[in-house]
Design a protein around this motif. Structure first.
Motif, PDB file in Angstrom:
ATOM      1  N   VAL A  44       0.838  -1.207   0.000  1.00 12.74           N
ATOM      2  CA  VAL A  44       0.000   0.000   0.000  1.00 12.74           C
ATOM      3  C   VAL A  44       0.874   1.259   0.000  1.00 12.74           C
ATOM      4  N   VAL A  45       1.885   1.258   0.878  1.00  6.54           N
ATOM      5  CA  VAL A  45       2.779   2.422   0.947  1.00  6.54           C
ATOM      6  C   VAL A  45       3.492   2.626  -0.383  1.00  6.54           C
ATOM      7  N   SER A  46       3.988   1.511  -0.989  1.00  9.62           N
ATOM      8  CA  SER A  46       4.687   1.619  -2.273  1.00  9.62           C
ATOM      9  C   SER A  46       3.769   2.144  -3.364  1.00  9.62           C
ATOM     10  N   SER A  47       2.543   1.652  -3.376  1.00 12.11           N
ATOM     11  CA  SER A  47       1.611   2.058  -4.419  1.00 12.11           C
ATOM     12  C   SER A  47       1.247   3.534  -4.291  1.00 12.11           C
ATOM     13  N   VAL A  48       1.019   3.972  -3.056  1.00  6.20           N
ATOM     14  CA  VAL A  48       0.673   5.385  -2.836  1.00  6.20           C
ATOM     15  C   VAL A  48       1.850   6.282  -3.222  1.00  6.20           C
ATOM     16  N   LEU A  49       3.061   5.880  -2.828  1.00  4.62           N
ATOM     17  CA  LEU A  49       4.240   6.665  -3.196  1.00  4.62           C
ATOM     18  C   LEU A  49       4.419   6.725  -4.708  1.00  4.62           C
ATOM     19  N   ALA A  50       4.196   5.601  -5.363  1.00  2.29           N
ATOM     20  CA  ALA A  50       4.384   5.557  -6.809  1.00  2.29           C
ATOM     21  C   ALA A  50       3.433   6.504  -7.532  1.00  2.29           C
ATOM     22  N   MET A  51       2.276   6.753  -6.934  1.00  3.03           N
ATOM     23  CA  MET A  51       1.313   7.636  -7.571  1.00  3.03           C
ATOM     24  C   MET A  51       1.763   9.099  -7.586  1.00  3.03           C
ATOM     25  N   ALA A  52       2.797   9.412  -6.803  1.00  3.50           N
ATOM     26  CA  ALA A  52       3.302  10.792  -6.797  1.00  3.50           C
ATOM     27  C   ALA A  52       4.051  11.129  -8.079  1.00  3.50           C
ATOM     28  N   SER A  53       4.603  10.108  -8.737  1.00  3.65           N
ATOM     29  CA  SER A  53       5.420  10.359  -9.926  1.00  3.65           C
ATOM     30  C   SER A  53       4.668  11.070 -11.045  1.00  3.65           C
ATOM     31  N   PRO A  54       3.442  10.653 -11.421  1.00  2.42           N
ATOM     32  CA  PRO A  54       2.737  11.374 -12.486  1.00  2.42           C
ATOM     33  C   PRO A  54       2.467  12.843 -12.140  1.00  2.42           C
ATOM     34  N   PHE A  55       2.165  13.101 -10.871  1.00  4.54           N
ATOM     35  CA  PHE A  55       1.898  14.483 -10.468  1.00  4.54           C
ATOM     36  C   PHE A  55       3.185  15.309 -10.509  1.00  4.54           C
ATOM     37  N   LEU A  56       4.309  14.691 -10.135  1.00  2.00           N
ATOM     38  CA  LEU A  56       5.598  15.374 -10.263  1.00  2.00           C
ATOM     39  C   LEU A  56       5.913  15.637 -11.735  1.00  2.00           C
ATOM     40  N   LEU A  57       5.580  14.672 -12.590  1.00  2.00           N
ATOM     41  CA  LEU A  57       5.793  14.849 -14.027  1.00  2.00           C
ATOM     42  C   LEU A  57       4.945  15.999 -14.575  1.00  2.00           C
ATOM     43  N   ARG A  58       3.687  16.071 -14.120  1.00  6.23           N
ATOM     44  CA  ARG A  58       2.822  17.167 -14.578  1.00  6.23           C
ATOM     45  C   ARG A  58       3.400  18.512 -14.167  1.00  6.23           C
ATOM     46  N   ALA A  59       3.921  18.577 -12.925  1.00 10.31           N
ATOM     47  CA  ALA A  59       4.497  19.836 -12.458  1.00 10.31           C
ATOM     48  C   ALA A  59       5.730  20.212 -13.272  1.00 10.31           C
ATOM     49  N   VAL A  60       6.519  19.209 -13.668  1.00 10.72           N
ATOM     50  CA  VAL A  60       7.696  19.486 -14.495  1.00 10.72           C
ATOM     51  C   VAL A  60       7.278  20.101 -15.827  1.00 10.72           C
ATOM     52  N   ILE A  61       6.258  19.503 -16.464  1.00  4.86           N
ATOM     53  CA  ILE A  61       5.842  19.956 -17.799  1.00  4.86           C
ATOM     54  C   ILE A  61       5.085  21.288 -17.747  1.00  4.86           C
ATOM     55  N   ASP A  62       4.193  21.424 -16.757  1.00  2.00           N
ATOM     56  CA  ASP A  62       3.335  22.611 -16.731  1.00  2.00           C
ATOM     57  C   ASP A  62       3.939  23.800 -15.994  1.00  2.00           C
ATOM     58  N   ASP A  63       4.830  23.541 -15.028  1.00  2.00           N
ATOM     59  CA  ASP A  63       5.332  24.640 -14.196  1.00  2.00           C
ATOM     60  C   ASP A  63       6.834  24.881 -14.352  1.00  2.00           C
ATOM     61  N   ALA A  64       7.635  23.873 -14.083  1.00  2.00           N
ATOM     62  CA  ALA A  64       9.084  24.080 -14.039  1.00  2.00           C
ATOM     63  C   ALA A  64       9.664  24.430 -15.407  1.00  2.00           C
ATOM     64  N   LEU A  65       9.331  23.650 -16.434  1.00  5.64           N
ATOM     65  CA  LEU A  65       9.909  23.892 -17.755  1.00  5.64           C
ATOM     66  C   LEU A  65       9.416  25.190 -18.414  1.00  5.64           C
ATOM     67  N   PRO A  66       8.091  25.443 -18.448  1.00  7.69           N
ATOM     68  CA  PRO A  66       7.639  26.703 -19.098  1.00  7.69           C
ATOM     69  C   PRO A  66       8.200  27.948 -18.437  1.00  7.69           C
ATOM     70  N   HIS A  67       8.372  27.938 -17.094  1.00  9.47           N
ATOM     71  CA  HIS A  67       8.837  29.115 -16.377  1.00  9.47           C
ATOM     72  C   HIS A  67      10.340  29.091 -16.116  1.00  9.47           C
ATOM     73  N   ALA A  68      11.026  28.113 -16.668  1.00  7.15           N
ATOM     74  CA  ALA A  68      12.484  27.996 -16.482  1.00  7.15           C
ATOM     75  C   ALA A  68      12.884  28.072 -15.026  1.00  7.15           C
ATOM     76  N   ASP A  69      12.083  27.417 -14.166  1.00 11.02           N
ATOM     77  CA  ASP A  69      12.330  27.419 -12.721  1.00 11.02           C
ATOM     78  C   ASP A  69      13.251  26.232 -12.397  1.00 11.02           C
ATOM     79  N   VAL A  70      14.564  26.522 -12.424  1.00  9.13           N
ATOM     80  CA  VAL A  70      15.545  25.460 -12.213  1.00  9.13           C
ATOM     81  C   VAL A  70      15.446  24.875 -10.813  1.00  9.13           C
ATOM     82  N   ARG A  71      15.260  25.757  -9.825  1.00  5.12           N
ATOM     83  CA  ARG A  71      15.159  25.265  -8.442  1.00  5.12           C
ATOM     84  C   ARG A  71      13.998  24.274  -8.296  1.00  5.12           C
ATOM     85  N   LEU A  72      12.839  24.670  -8.829  1.00  8.75           N
ATOM     86  CA  LEU A  72      11.672  23.781  -8.760  1.00  8.75           C
ATOM     87  C   LEU A  72      11.930  22.493  -9.540  1.00  8.75           C
ATOM     88  N   LEU A  73      12.564  22.625 -10.703  1.00 16.68           N
ATOM     89  CA  LEU A  73      12.856  21.460 -11.530  1.00 16.68           C
ATOM     90  C   LEU A  73      13.762  20.470 -10.793  1.00 16.68           C
TER      91      LEU A  73
END
Length: 589
Positions: A44-73
């Motif tokens: 259960v813990v592994s599965s819940v943790l694994a679900m964070a990856s897609p949300f981190l990926l979305r943040a990379v594509i929608d927030d970090a890369l468009p705004h060139a936020d290296v720290r966030l990236l």
């Protein structure tokens, strides 16, 4: 139990395979419930943790890369690496615990089956092929290994991952989630059909494996090879083995390919869903309703959903097909014990060896006539009884009843007034020693063969027993002495030598009652006289029951009983019976 080669499974066999209870299978894991609970928690813990990856990926594509936020990236990338590292570590721990549980369950099954079969009467083993028994313990239990070691954790892992993934998908877009899940009903339907197909094929495959084991047992044992060479039947055995192996090839292929095209079709459908999602995201009425990051994250989740869903379906197929294996194992575990330990055994602190038959009748299972019928005998402690009669008269059956290899159908047999059925089997084995005409030696050294009867015996006691059996000089004269390997079934030694080793092994237990069933039949006249003198010395103060065709070996017995068709015809001393002119006199003449 046993099935003629080439015969299709009976309706009873099919019904038994269908009726295997999943609850009973689950009970195998009851003792390990806390370990399994820890595994489920890790999953259960592994599965819940694994679900964070897609949300981190979305943040990379929608927030970090468009705004060139290296720290966030950097933080997002570190988060993705941390999630992968933690889930991998938890996966190792989960595999270690779950595999340990599975192996312990397998160990318990093997031991339970072996133990239960040890409790079966001789009748079971005369009805069942040796190869069949070996196949149940090795092939059937071995075939269940994947199910036992991974099924519970696979279900928990895949189910948890699937649920967590669907929740994450719904959080991203419930509309696209509905599109993704529309394929589930046909997938479940198809997997159920495939499971039923594989279950039937698995049952056939295990029966064929048992036949193959029987062929190996019959064709490659020492006795089997000798028979094949002397009878010229080796080509026929090879043909039989080849045909059985060919049938196994067909069954293995059918098992692997059963429903494979159906599952392949489902894989294509699952793989095509991302394309449908991209199409749906680009349609006029949905355009602009979600970000690129959300779309990428959703398709990543959807692709990740395919694995646990197919895993669940495959586990279902595997579990259902393995029910045939569980049915075969449970069939042996459910065998009735014909000769069982008494609920409250009576202990004989100092057995005298007073033996009595009280109107004993016994019939072999499936036989219409009794092998022993209404036999009443009394053998006072320390005296000797000789049973004589033609082959098949029931003498050996009477000997088997004394050792409680079978239980009487009617009447009772007592030692010192205690029914044999009230004595613990271990106690009875220490009181009654048997040397039969069919000698069996283990494939180990002479010393270990002798020590098998009494593990704590000293070297001096072993040598004394060997001397009493007139075999010590022969053993001592071998290059390795008592460390000589006897070979498979004792083929290193002649028939007479094997019997003398067996006699020494029995004497080492120092039983109060000796049962000698044609014990000197394989000895030459001179050796027979020497062993007989040893028996006469050892029989002092001991109850002895001797079965022999050569009347010269029993003429000095305190009591001679003539047996015919399981009944006592006459009894008395040698002189009395010869003088009466009856059956014994005819045999002696």
């Amino acid at each position: 139990m046993d099935r003629p080669r080439g015969k299709k499974p009976s309706e009873a066999e099919k019904k038994q395979a269908r009726e295997v209870s999943l609850r009973r299978i689950g009970s195998l894991f009851t003792a390990h419930r806390w370990s399994l609970a820890i595994v489920v928690l890790i999953i259960v813990v592994s599965s819940v943790l694994a679900m964070a990856s897609p949300f981190l990926l979305r943040a990379v594509i929608d927030d970090a890369l468009p705004h060139a936020d290296v720290r966030l990236l950097v933080w997002l990338v570190l988060g993705m690496v941390a999630v992968a590292a933690v889930t991998s570590a938890l996966g190792v721990v989960q595999t270690w615990i779950s595999t340990g549980v599975g192996q312990k369950v397998m160990h318990r099954l093997r031991v339970d089956v072996f133990t239960h079969l040890q409790r079966q009467s001789i009748g079971f083993f005369t009805r069942t092929r040796t190869g069949e028994v070996q196949s149940r313990i090795t092939n059937d239990i071995g075939g269940m290994e994947a199910v036992v070691t991974s099924t519970a954790t696979s279900i928990a892992a895949n189910l948890t991952t699937a649920v967590a993934t669907m929740v994450a998908m719904a959080a991203l877009s419930w509309q696209l989630s509905l599109v993704s899940l529309v394929v589930l009903p046909p997938a479940i339907f198809l997997s159920r059909r495939v499971a039923r197909m594989r279950r039937e094929i698995t049952a056939q495959r295990q029966r064929e494996l048992a036949d193959l084991n029987v062929t190996i047992e019959e064709g490659l044992s020492i006795s089997g090879v000798q028979l094949a060479k002397t009878m010229g039947t080796a080509p026929a055995l090879i043909s039989r083995f080849t045909a059985s192996s060919n049938r196994l090839i067909d069954l293995e292929l059918r098992s692997e390919l059963a429903g494979r095209w159906r599952m392949a079709a489902m894989s294509i459908v699952f793989a095509g869903i991302p394309a449908v999602i991209y199409l749906a995201a680009g349609l006029p009425f949905t355009r602009g309703t979600m970000s690129i990051g959300t779309l990428v994250a959703f398709t990543a989740l959807q692709t990740g959903l395919f694995r646990p869903l197919m895993g669940l379906l495959n586990v279902g197929v595997q579990l259902t097909s393995s029910l045939a294996l569980f049915a075969r194992i449970f069939e042996y575990l459910d065998l009735t014990v014909e000769v069982d330990e008494p609920a409250e055994p009576v202990r004989l602190a100092d057995p005298r060896g007073d033996l009595r038959f009280e109107d004993v009748t016994f019939a072999y299972p499936g036989s219409e006539s009794a092998a022993v019928a209404g036999v009443t005998l009394e053998v006072p402690a320390g005296t000797s009884l000789a049973l004589v009669g033609e082959t098949g008269s029931g003498k050996s059956t009477i000997a088997s009843l004394i050792a409680r290899l079978y239980d009487p159908t009617a009447g009772r047999i007592t030692i010192d007034g205690v029914d044999l059925r009230d004595l613990a089997l271990g106690d009875l084995a220490s009181i009654v020693g048997v040397v039969s005409q069919e000698t069996y030696l283990l494939h180990t050294t002479v010393l270990e063969n002798l020590r098998y009867a009494r593990p704590d015996a000293t070297d001096e006691q072993i040598v004394a027993a060997a001397k009493a059996a007139q075999i010590h000089d022969k053993i001592a004269g071998l290059p390795d002495g008592y460390d000589t390997m006897v070979g498979s079934r004792g083929h290193r030694f002649s028939g007479g030598e094997k019997q003398r080793i067996a006699i020494a092994r029995t004497l080492l237990r120092d039983p109060r009652i000796l049962v000698l069933d044609e014990a000197t039949s394989a000895l030459d006249t001179e050796t027979e006289r020497a062993v007989q003198r040893a028996f006469d010395e050892l029989a002092k103060g001991r109850t002895t029951v001797t079965i022999a065709h050569r009347l010269s070996t029993v003429r000095d017995a305190d009591q001679i009983v003539v047996v015919d068709h399981g009944r006592v015809l006459e009894s008395g001393t040698h002189d009395t019976l010869v003088g009466s002119g009856g059956r014994y006199a005819a045999l002696a003449g």
